[in-house]
Scaffold this active site. Structure first.
Site, PDB file in Angstrom:
ATOM      1  CG  ASP A   1     -29.108   4.225 -34.529  1.00  0.00           C
ATOM      2  OD1 ASP A   1     -30.650   3.513 -33.754  1.00  0.00           O
ATOM      3  OD2 ASP A   1     -28.747   4.760 -33.732  1.00  0.00           O
TER       4      ASP A   1
ATOM      5  CG  ASP B   1     -35.707   2.268 -33.382  1.00  0.00           C
ATOM      6  OD1 ASP B   1     -34.006   1.896 -32.951  1.00  0.00           O
ATOM      7  OD2 ASP B   1     -36.237   3.770 -32.614  1.00  0.00           O
TER       8      ASP B   1
ATOM      9  CG  ASP C   1     -33.924   8.385 -49.723  1.00  0.00           C
ATOM     10  OD1 ASP C   1     -32.900   7.717 -50.093  1.00  0.00           O
ATOM     11  OD2 ASP C   1     -33.715   9.833 -49.874  1.00  0.00           O
TER      12      ASP C   1
ATOM     13  CE1 TYR D   1     -24.526   7.912 -35.195  1.00  0.00           C
ATOM     14  CE2 TYR D   1     -25.074   5.494 -33.696  1.00  0.00           C
ATOM     15  CZ  TYR D   1     -25.504   6.358 -34.434  1.00  0.00           C
ATOM     16  OH  TYR D   1     -27.122   6.307 -34.640  1.00  0.00           O
TER      17      TYR D   1
ATOM     18  CE  LYS E   1     -30.083  11.014 -50.246  1.00  0.00           C
ATOM     19  NZ  LYS E   1     -31.217  10.571 -50.652  1.00  0.00           N
TER      20      LYS E   1
HETATM   21 MG    MG Z   1     -31.455   2.817 -31.804  1.00  0.00          MG
END
Ligand code: MG
Ligand code: NAI
Length: 369
Positions: free
Chosen positions: A262, A266, A238, A155, A205
């Protein structure tokens, strides 16, 4: 595994375990959509817990939002960070109004500048089931703390687009990982793991991304030597995403880059009953800038203005804020009161199958104090 008295400790500005007489200055950024409703609601139990524990909260409200952007052309004023910097903490609702303002504008015009400008490098998100909440999994014994790097990584905003709109268009977005930032977030993860179960999951990863993610693994190994009491397990993003669903009880502290953290949080929100339950603290542990507390969810345009947004994530974030400010007893009391209310899900908002409203849930939490 709900235990209101065991909060995840952050470095405190003050160290008042019991009753204090402090006055905290709080900057409120309600933002857009349900952000406005949940922040207003969360102030009700905040006032109640402040009265009970003998501290005061002085509030200043900032109208920084997509509505402001549409009027003035910017999400917040040029000296926005300066205006916030004198406060002890920031409570943010949510920003975003995608029908009129692109999400890239609202995110990069407000949230990211605050996180990056105040160097709020830890984004801490607890995922566990409050009493009475079942969640979609057929198991309840999990207590995960996601620690997300909050200032760089994927980001960072480094990149660009050339030949826009043509057939030879190119878009480049470079993830940036610095030793300073990777080391400090991993160290924070090790410290949290040490104060909890002693288990740390480090997420990368590194099979596919052979520069940044192998670097992350290398720094993890270096720090592991300093924390022989912490057991580190490396996961690929993953695999751990699947593990959040199949074996969440095997995880404890999970440390990840900005993007991976992030996404994982979720999933964490989903298994703890939905976005209405997911709280987050954006922390600068060095205390030089105000830390920012906010629910994980967004502005939810689909239910905005209906008075039915679940305020629990925001109230939980207020508890994290009190913990950070050093009001540990008040933080635990507020979380206990939340648990008392969630124990009767019929009284919660419709996303939990209840018939309550944003305001009635907040009022019940205040009453439970
Ligand atoms: Mg989020
Ligand atoms: P969202 O989190 O706003 O909504 C996703 C779904 O969850 C919706 O169906 C919504 O009704 C439901 N939901 C979310 N919070 C809820 C709550 N407290 N109570 C009951 N139901 C709730 O995510 P979405 O729709 O992807 O984004 C909407 C806007 O919010 C976008 O502009 C997005 O960029 C922004 N956003 C802002 C964030 C922030 O300010 N930190 C975080 C995530 C999204």
């Amino acid at each position: 595994m709900f235990d209101a008295s065991r909060q995840d400790s952050t470095v405190s500005l003050a160290d008042n375990g019991t009753v204090s007489e402090a006055t905290y200055s709080l900057a409120l950024i309600p933002g857009d959509g349900i952000g406005v409703d949940v922040v207003a609601a969360a102030l009700v139990p905040l006032q109640a817990v402040a009265d009970k524990h003998g501290f005061a909260v002085r509030q200043s409200t900032f109208d920084w939002s997509c509505a402001r952007y549409l009027e003035t052309g910017s999400m917040m004023p040029d000296d926005g960070l300066e205006q916030l910097s004198g406060h002890d903490a920031v409570l943010l609702g949510a920003v975003g109004w995608p029908a009129q303002v692109p999400d890239s504008v609202s995110l990069h015009g407000l949230l990211l500048p605050i996180r990056q400008g105040f160097d709020l490098f830890v984004n801490m998100r607890p995922h566990l089931l409050l009493p009475g909440i079942t969640g979609p999994l057929r198991k309840s014994e999990f207590d995960i703390l996601v620690i997300r790097e909050n200032t760089e990584g994927e980001y960072s905003g480094a990149g660009g687009r050339v030949h826009q709109g043509t057939k030879i268009e190119v878009a480049v977005e470079t993830a940036i990982f610095t030793r300073a930032a990777v080391e400090r977030i991993l160290r924070y993860g090790f410290e949290q793991a040490r104060s909890r179960s002693g288990r740390l999951a480090s997420v990368t990863k590194s099979n596919a991304q052979k520069h940044t993610m192998v670097f992350w693994d290398d720094v993890t190994d270096e720090l592991a030597a300093e924390y022989p009491d912490v057991t580190v397990t490396r996961y690929h993003i993953d695999a751990i995403a699947a593990r959040f669903v199949t074996h969440p009880e095997t995880l404890d502290v999970v440390v990840a880059s900005n993007l991976f953290g992030d996404i994982l949080s979720d999933i964490g929100a989903a298994i703890q009953g939905g976005l209405g339950f997911a709280a987050s603290a954006n922390i600068n542990p060095d205390g030089g800038f105000p830390s920012m507390f906010e629910p994980v969810h967004g502005s939810a345009p689909d239910i905005a203005g209906q008075g039915i947004a679940n305020p629990i994530a925001t109230i939980w974030s207020v508890s994290q804020m009190l913990q950070h400010l050093g009001e540990r007893a008040a933080a635990a009391d507020l979380l206990r009161a939340l648990g008392t209310v969630t124990a009767t899900p019929e009284r919660l908002t419709p996303d939990c199958g209840g018939t309550g409203t944003t305001d009635t849930v907040a009022a019940q939490v205040a009453a439970a104090l």
